[in-house]
Design an enzyme around this catalytic site. Structure first.
Site, PDB file in Angstrom:
ATOM      1  N   SER A  17       0.850  -1.191   0.000  1.00 38.77           N
ATOM      2  CA  SER A  17       0.000   0.000   0.000  1.00 38.77           C
ATOM      3  C   SER A  17       0.883   1.238   0.000  1.00 38.77           C
ATOM      4  CB  SER A  17      -0.863   0.030   1.263  1.00 38.77           C
ATOM      5  OG  SER A  17      -0.080   0.407   2.385  1.00 38.77           O
ATOM      6  N   ASP A  18       0.369   2.325  -0.535  1.00 35.40           N
ATOM      7  CA  ASP A  18       1.059   3.601  -0.341  1.00 35.40           C
ATOM      8  C   ASP A  18       1.053   3.893   1.168  1.00 35.40           C
ATOM      9  OD1 ASP A  18       2.316   6.030  -0.682  1.00 35.40           O
ATOM     10  OD2 ASP A  18       1.089   6.595  -2.385  1.00 35.40           O
TER      11      ASP A  18
END
Ligand SMILES: *[C@@H]1O[C@H](CO)[C@@H](O)[C@H](O)[C@H]1NC(C)=O
Ligand SMILES: *[C@@H]1O[C@H](CO)[C@@H](O)[C@H](O)[C@H]1NC(C)=O
Ligand SMILES: *[C@@H]1O[C@H](CO)[C@@H](O)[C@H](O)[C@H]1NC(C)=O
Ligand SMILES: *[C@@H]1O[C@H](CO)[C@@H](O)[C@H](O)[C@H]1NC(C)=O
Length: 768
Positions: free
Chosen positions: A295-296
């Site tokens: 994930s960012d």
């Protein structure tokens, strides 16, 4: 990227200049299965290199408790001391050189800097695939060298392959531009350079692990109060499949990237990191990612906290992991995953899958093979960072990318012997850090534009404005300097204060009094006036384009540590410019009917919406995709291209009966022999030798709202003056000429195509 917290810290740091260099340099790499520390590790299956990778991963997962597994789902992974597994930090960055962004990498007295290549948008302008790959190789060599002395990780969250869809985007600088094909070639090329291990028996072995981000349809940071943490990108299936997804697909399928990062934004109402169709379905299912999905930074927390997508944090953790997320940048999954399992929202076997993907990646990197200094690349160390060859490549990359946009006869190149004094004016004329853009590291050294130019001629320098915002220009002083010099170079443009992560522009004009300064200086200048624009995004420089006193315009992107030397190479003709714009430069008026939040690529006349990029926008441009001049002239002659193509159809295909078929599905069997040749004779008709990019575009029949024109292939060649060569393209009807229909399927349109190379046009008719 950049967690919200870190972002704020990073910003403060940049105000106080460089973070201080850490002196606590540990010279030890981080790895597991260290026999010197614990002889027992040889008995662990996961440490046994003669077992298959799947068996090793399964052995490791079997030994871990649920709590221990969860330690490996966040970027700052925990240690499991009883098994000899140390802490590992997943987050390192290497967008255009090893970066200090992310806690996995730092510089020290042992390695005080790394080679800093031009910001990606300029490297993309070189249109040279072998350069993309060569830069990747050098960056991974320096990364491995730093890993070996404990200064870097093995997992780098680069490149950024989002489409540069809107000229205002603050992160457009990080990307390879607006075209899906160029972005695909850049992404897969750079990834190969970073990852590929030459001559290892195990073909899946990784030098370092790259990561293509931000999946998907991201490209808005903060525009008029709409930020990426809350933005819902409404994207048609057609735009998704022919604009936003291709670079990611190419990263995975052609580049074999080891990781994909999901973004902050939602796509059509779903956070990308919580969308099982986008993650498990497309990346892992259709494209067959061999690696991990990350994930960012804080994306999962963002869709819970900011987007309120789930009712509880446990539900958010369960949603993300079930959708196919393996690793969380941030700590959210570390905090809520156990509770999600306890609440019955998530099965432990799903967690096993996720951590297996993470472990398998580390295994491909040699992390579980004992001391890395006894493995391939084990001999790399500080001596292999910032070598003269690497630094030369940084200069070469900048030269290859710099784009000559305007050049009145008799202006450039300047003669270093005829010019006795050169006026060098502008807020970017003597900058250092500005040249390396964002996601930067400490460079080996800098050559500023002023230093580069001063190496050849005597210069008179004046900043002209106190910063790029240029609230008040030193017009009179600048005029004096220009009036007394034989030629004038104005180095203008912007920097991270006006386009950056978390900050989009609101207009396309050069800021403050920059236009006034340029125009006034040009009025009185004695010799040629060369306007140099340093920036990531494009500008409306119509005033300069149409001003006869401004004899040349160069766009230099953010040209990296050796940028000033490369600018001088071009200005004095030591290098013949060959860069081409990787994005359209629009007039300011373009923005009137284009909210940045509108994701549509195609025009909508009913709303006065003009569409985006050279593929769909037909209005006025200041400069367009592919523009770029040389000191030479090149001519193209078509030697071979079919006038008619016949596409095979089954006996019972509906289009055999019907006369209103306008396109055919691309299915494998039909596509097997669908490639044809296009051969061109390219001649350098000028005196100067130089490189030249042949851009092959096609205009398909206008069905399915297809692009007005799109790039089918490109090839960069080098030609001595007055010489010629043959350039050969293989064009695959299904892959290269096809268009994406309204439902997102690739189809071959029937009818007339036009192939374009420069001014050359060739009509080709495709029948069944
Ligand atoms: C490693 O695996 C191989 C293949 O299964 C096995 O023959 C060998 O005994 C193992 N090594 C150790 C130290 O257990
Ligand atoms: C991690 O290392 C620390 C310090 O050595 C130790 O106290 C802790 O128990 C370890 N954690 C695990 C899960 O092994
Ligand atoms: C492409 O880049 C490479 C450096 O990797 C360089 O050697 C080559 O000359 C470039 N090609 C052209 C045509 O300029
Ligand atoms: C130009 O910048 C360099 C590097 O920051 C600095 O050392 C030099 O003094 C500057 N030159 C002038 C004339 O300001």
């Amino acid at each position: 990227m950049i967690s919200k917290v870190v972002f704020v810290v990073g910003f403060l740091i940049s105000l106080h200049c460089f973070p201080s260099i850490s002196v606590r340099a540990s010279a030890q790499p981080v790895f597991a299965c260290d026999t010197a520390r614990d002889p027992n590790v040889v008995h662990y299956g996961f440490c046994n290199a003669s077992l298959g990778r799947d068996a090793r991963v399964a052995d490791l997962v079997r030994r871990l408790t649920l709590q221990e597994k969860i330690l490996f789902m966040v970027n700052s992974a925990g240690n499991v001391s009883r098994l000899g597994i140390p802490r590992y930090e997943w987050w390192s960055e290497a967008l255009h050189g090893v970066s200090y962004i992310g806690p996995g990498t730092r510089f020290s007295s042992l390695v005080p800097g790394a080679t800093s290549f031009p910001q990606v948008i300029l490297t993309a302008a070189s249109f040279n695939v072998s350069l993309f790959e060569t830069i990747g190789k050098v960056v991974s060599t320096e990364a491995r060298a730093m890993y070996n002395v404990g200064l870097a990780g093995l997992t780098f969250w680069s490149p950024n392959v989002n489409i540069f869809r809107d000229p205002r985007w603050g992160r457009g600088q990080e990307t390879p531009g607006e075209d899906p094909l160029l972005s695909s070639k850049y992404g897969s090329g750079y990834v190969r350079g970073l990852q590929q291990v030459d001559g290892h028996a195990d073909a899946s072995r990784l030098k370092v692990a790259a990561c293509c981000k931000h999946y998907t349809a991201y490209d808005l940071d903060n525009w008029k109060g709409v930020d990426r943490y809350h933005f819902n990108a409404v994207v048609t299936q057609q735009d998704m499949d022919d604009t936003f997804q291709p670079p990611f697909k190419s990263c995975v399928v052609d580049g074999n990237v080891a990781s994909v990062m999901c973004s902050y934004n939602q796509v059509n109402g779903k956070p990308t990191c919580a969308d099982p169709d986008l993650l498990a379905g497309v990346i892992r299912g259709q494209w067959k990612l061999n690696g991990y999905i990350v994930s960012d930074c804080d994306s999962v927390e963002v869709f819970y906290d900011d987007q309120h997508y789930t009712k509880s944090p446990e539900a958010a953790a369960a949603k993300a992991i079930s959708a196919g997320l393996d690793l969380n940048c941030g700590s959210f999954l570390g905090q809520h995953t156990a509770a999600a399992v306890k609440a019955g929202l998530l099965k432990e076997s799903t967690i096993d899958n996720a951590v297996s993907n993470n472990f398998a990646t580390l295994m491909r990197l040699g992390f579980f093979d004992g001391d890395p200094r006894k493995q391939p690349y084990g001999k790399l160390g500080p001596k292999d960072v910032c070598t003269p060859e690497h630094q030369d490549l940084a200069r070469e990359a900048a030269r290859q990318g710099i784009v000559l946009l305007k050049n009145r006869a008799g202006s450039l190149p300047l003669s270093p012997t005829a010019i006795k004094t050169l006026a060098v004016i502008g807020p970017n004329a003597n900058v250092t850090k500005t040249m390396i853009g964002n996601y930067e590291g400490f460079p080996c050294k800098y050559t500023t534009p002023l230093q580069g130019l001063t190496a050849s001629v005597a210069t008179k320098y004046l900043p002209g404005c106190s910063n790029v915002a240029c609230a008040t220009a030193q017009v009179n002083e600048a005029k004096k300097v220009a009036a007394s010099a034989d030629a004038t170079v104005l180095v203008m443009g912007i920097d991270q204060s006006l386009e950056r992560e978390g900050f989009d522009r609101v207009d396309l004009l050069l800021p403050g009094q920059q236009p006034l300064l340029i125009t006034e200086v040009a009025k009185v200048a004695k010799g040629p006036v060369i306007l140099v624009i340093m920036s990531g995004g494009g500008f409306d420089v119509s005033f300069a384009k149409s001003n006869n006193k401004i004899s040349s315009i160069l766009w230099v992107g953010y040209p990296g540590e050796a940028g000033g030397a490369a600018i001088a190479d071009v200005i004095f003709g030591y290098y013949n410019p060959s860069g081409r714009l990787p994005m359209t430069w629009y007039p300011q008026s373009y923005l009137q009917n284009v909210p940045m939040t509108d994701m549509n690529m195609r025009p909508d006349p009913s709303k006065g919406y003009p569409g985006r990029t050279y593929r769909f926008y037909t209005g006025k441009t200041v400069y367009t995709f592919g523009d770029g001049l040389s000191y030479s002239k090149f001519s193209h002659k078509l030697v071979k291209a079919p006038p008619i193509l016949v596409f095979p159809l089954d006996e019972d295909h509906i289009c055999r009966q019907s006369s209103d078929c306008d396109s055919i599905e691309t299915i494998e069997r039909r596509c097997e022999n669908s490639a044809f040749d296009v051969h061109l004779r390219v001649r350098n008709v000028g005196r100067h030798g130089g490189s030249h990019t042949v851009l092959l575009f096609a205009t398909p029949p206008s069905v399915h709202n297809s692009p007005r024109k799109h790039l089918v292939g490109f090839e960069k060649i080098s030609l001595r003056g007055k010489s010629e060569t043959m350039v050969r393209f293989k064009v695959d009807v299904c892959k290269d000429l096809s268009v994406v229909d309204e439902l997102g399927s690739r189809r071959v349109a029937l009818g007339q195509y036009v192939l374009h190379v420069g001014n050359l046009k060739h009509t080709l008719s495709l029948r069944i």
